[in-house]
Design a protein around this motif. Sequence first.
Motif, short mmCIF file in Angstrom:
data_model
loop_
_atom_site.label_atom_id
_atom_site.label_comp_id
_atom_site.label_asym_id
_atom_site.label_seq_id
_atom_site.Cartn_x
_atom_site.Cartn_y
_atom_site.Cartn_z
N VAL A 174 0.84 -1.19 0.00
CA VAL A 174 0.00 0.00 0.00
C VAL A 174 0.88 1.25 0.00
CG1 VAL A 174 -1.73 1.30 1.30
CG2 VAL A 174 -1.86 -1.21 1.18
N HIS A 175 0.67 2.13 -1.00
CA HIS A 175 1.48 3.35 -1.12
C HIS A 175 0.81 4.57 -0.49
CE1 HIS A 175 4.62 1.96 -4.10
NE2 HIS A 175 3.74 0.98 -4.15
N LEU A 176 -0.51 4.61 -0.48
CA LEU A 176 -1.26 5.69 0.14
C LEU A 176 -2.33 5.06 1.04
CD1 LEU A 176 -1.82 8.07 -2.93
CD2 LEU A 176 -0.35 8.52 -0.96
N PRO A 177 -2.75 5.72 2.11
CA PRO A 177 -3.79 5.14 2.95
C PRO A 177 -5.02 4.80 2.12
CG PRO A 177 -2.82 7.05 4.01
CD PRO A 177 -2.26 7.03 2.62
N VAL A 178 -5.45 3.56 2.18
CA VAL A 178 -6.58 3.11 1.36
C VAL A 178 -7.58 2.33 2.20
CG1 VAL A 178 -5.31 3.01 -0.83
CG2 VAL A 178 -5.40 0.97 0.66
N THR A 179 -8.82 2.38 1.76
CA THR A 179 -9.85 1.49 2.27
C THR A 179 -9.94 0.33 1.30
OG1 THR A 179 -11.05 3.31 3.29
CG2 THR A 179 -12.27 1.27 2.91
N VAL A 180 -9.72 -0.86 1.82
CA VAL A 180 -9.72 -2.08 1.00
C VAL A 180 -11.10 -2.71 1.09
CG1 VAL A 180 -8.71 -4.35 0.67
CG2 VAL A 180 -7.26 -2.44 1.40
N LEU A 181 -11.72 -2.91 -0.06
CA LEU A 181 -12.98 -3.64 -0.15
C LEU A 181 -12.72 -4.88 -0.98
CD1 LEU A 181 -15.34 -0.66 -1.09
CD2 LEU A 181 -14.65 -1.39 1.19
N VAL A 182 -13.06 -6.04 -0.46
CA VAL A 182 -12.83 -7.29 -1.19
C VAL A 182 -14.00 -8.23 -0.97
CG1 VAL A 182 -11.44 -8.23 0.71
CG2 VAL A 182 -11.22 -9.20 -1.59
N ALA A 183 -14.50 -8.78 -2.08
CA ALA A 183 -15.59 -9.76 -2.04
C ALA A 183 -15.09 -11.08 -2.60
CB ALA A 183 -16.78 -9.26 -2.86
N ASN A 184 -15.51 -12.17 -1.99
CA ASN A 184 -15.10 -13.51 -2.41
C ASN A 184 -16.31 -14.18 -3.07
OD1 ASN A 184 -13.68 -15.92 -2.74
ND2 ASN A 184 -14.11 -16.62 -0.67
N SER A 185 -16.29 -14.19 -4.40
CA SER A 185 -17.45 -14.68 -5.14
C SER A 185 -16.98 -15.21 -6.49
CB SER A 185 -18.46 -13.55 -5.34
OG SER A 185 -19.62 -13.99 -6.02
N ALA A 186 -17.84 -15.98 -7.15
CA ALA A 186 -17.49 -16.55 -8.46
C ALA A 186 -17.17 -15.45 -9.47
CB ALA A 186 -18.65 -17.41 -8.97
N HIS A 187 -16.49 -15.82 -10.53
CA HIS A 187 -16.09 -14.90 -11.60
C HIS A 187 -17.13 -14.92 -12.71
CE1 HIS A 187 -13.78 -13.44 -15.08
NE2 HIS A 187 -13.05 -12.79 -14.18
N PRO A 188 -17.34 -13.80 -13.43
CA PRO A 188 -18.33 -13.79 -14.50
C PRO A 188 -18.12 -14.85 -15.58
CG PRO A 188 -17.65 -11.56 -13.99
CD PRO A 188 -16.75 -12.47 -13.20
N LEU A 189 -16.86 -15.22 -15.84
CA LEU A 189 -16.59 -16.25 -16.85
C LEU A 189 -16.25 -17.60 -16.24
CD1 LEU A 189 -14.48 -14.29 -19.51
CD2 LEU A 189 -16.96 -14.62 -19.38
N ASP A 190 -16.29 -17.69 -14.93
CA ASP A 190 -15.93 -18.94 -14.24
C ASP A 190 -16.89 -19.09 -13.07
OD1 ASP A 190 -14.81 -21.02 -12.84
OD2 ASP A 190 -12.75 -20.28 -12.96
N GLU A 191 -17.96 -19.84 -13.28
CA GLU A 191 -19.05 -19.90 -12.30
C GLU A 191 -18.83 -20.94 -11.20
OE1 GLU A 191 -22.63 -20.43 -14.51
OE2 GLU A 191 -22.56 -18.42 -15.39
N ARG A 192 -17.66 -21.53 -11.12
CA ARG A 192 -17.40 -22.46 -10.01
C ARG A 192 -17.62 -21.75 -8.68
NH1 ARG A 192 -11.66 -23.71 -9.97
NH2 ARG A 192 -11.48 -21.72 -11.05
N PRO A 193 -18.22 -22.43 -7.72
CA PRO A 193 -18.38 -21.80 -6.40
C PRO A 193 -17.02 -21.43 -5.81
CG PRO A 193 -19.74 -23.77 -6.56
CD PRO A 193 -18.84 -23.77 -7.77
N ALA A 194 -16.98 -20.29 -5.16
CA ALA A 194 -15.73 -19.86 -4.52
C ALA A 194 -15.47 -20.67 -3.26
CB ALA A 194 -15.81 -18.38 -4.18
N THR A 195 -14.20 -20.78 -2.90
CA THR A 195 -13.80 -21.35 -1.62
C THR A 195 -13.17 -20.24 -0.78
OG1 THR A 195 -11.70 -22.05 -2.62
CG2 THR A 195 -13.48 -23.68 -2.53
N ASP A 196 -12.73 -20.59 0.42
CA ASP A 196 -12.24 -19.58 1.36
C ASP A 196 -11.14 -18.71 0.76
OD1 ASP A 196 -13.99 -20.54 3.23
OD2 ASP A 196 -12.48 -21.62 4.40
N LEU A 197 -11.13 -17.45 1.19
CA LEU A 197 -10.10 -16.48 0.82
C LEU A 197 -9.50 -15.92 2.10
CD1 LEU A 197 -8.70 -14.47 -1.23
CD2 LEU A 197 -10.68 -12.98 -0.81
#
Length: 265
Positions: free
Chosen positions: A200-223
């Motif tokens: 991280v180079h500047l103070p940031v708010t990190v938003l991250v979602a763990n979900s399937a990809h639009p071209l890869d519909e396999r269910p997600a596993t833990d992140l």
Amino acid sequence: MNHTTTTTSARKGRTVTSTADTSGARAHARSQAAAAAIAGPDLPAAVPASQVTFAQRIPAGGYANVALGRGTRVRLSDPMGAACAHLLLVRTEAPWERLNIADTVKVPWQAYLSGGHPLLSDQGRILATVLADTSGHHDTLCGPTAAARTQLRLAGAKHGLEPRDIGPTVSFFRGVRVEPDGTLTATGSAAPRASVDLLVHLPVTVLVANSAHPLDERPATDLDVVAWAAPEDLAVTVNEDPEYRRAVQNTEQAWTAALTLEATA
């Protein structure tokens, strides 16, 4: 004085607690909490626990949101081999400045993320740099699914962000390649325990979602997401490209100006 009244329904065989007070509900909630097993991420072996500032295991369909300071190193890990981290970065003290996918692809002349790649804002500043990558399966082209966007909106709302603030994202651990005819092809995931480190180079708010990809519909596993203080990494040159060096200069100028403003306020 209110009293708890507990009755048992013989017909249905269940216990009913009255709403006179919350003692019964509190006891029930505490018993569930005591029995719950909450899995956490594995911490990097070389990092002292005292330096870790954030650690969370995100299940499929979950999200994380955290404000991180300059000089933080963030490790995203795919312990089971099918996570998909849809990531958005927002500058904490200036939330109108956020990750710009077009510039992140255009300025480095590269659509495929790997070590040394900057994640840029639309102001030509580096919000974070990819320092290390053992996956090689990422995507800057497709953006999040509708489900992932909903998760990101929920995460952003906890930091005062509105739905319109949630723009395109990068996706880690699910790869996409562009074919000669322009077709986008999913390339799947790497092996379990693949990881990506960001600085991280500047103070940031990190938003991250763990979900399937639009071209890869396999269910997600833990992140797994783990962050720790690593200000010394800012002094290490990870990319000699002139475009990267200019972005570093823009970033350092903004940081120095912000420090001067604080000192004179």
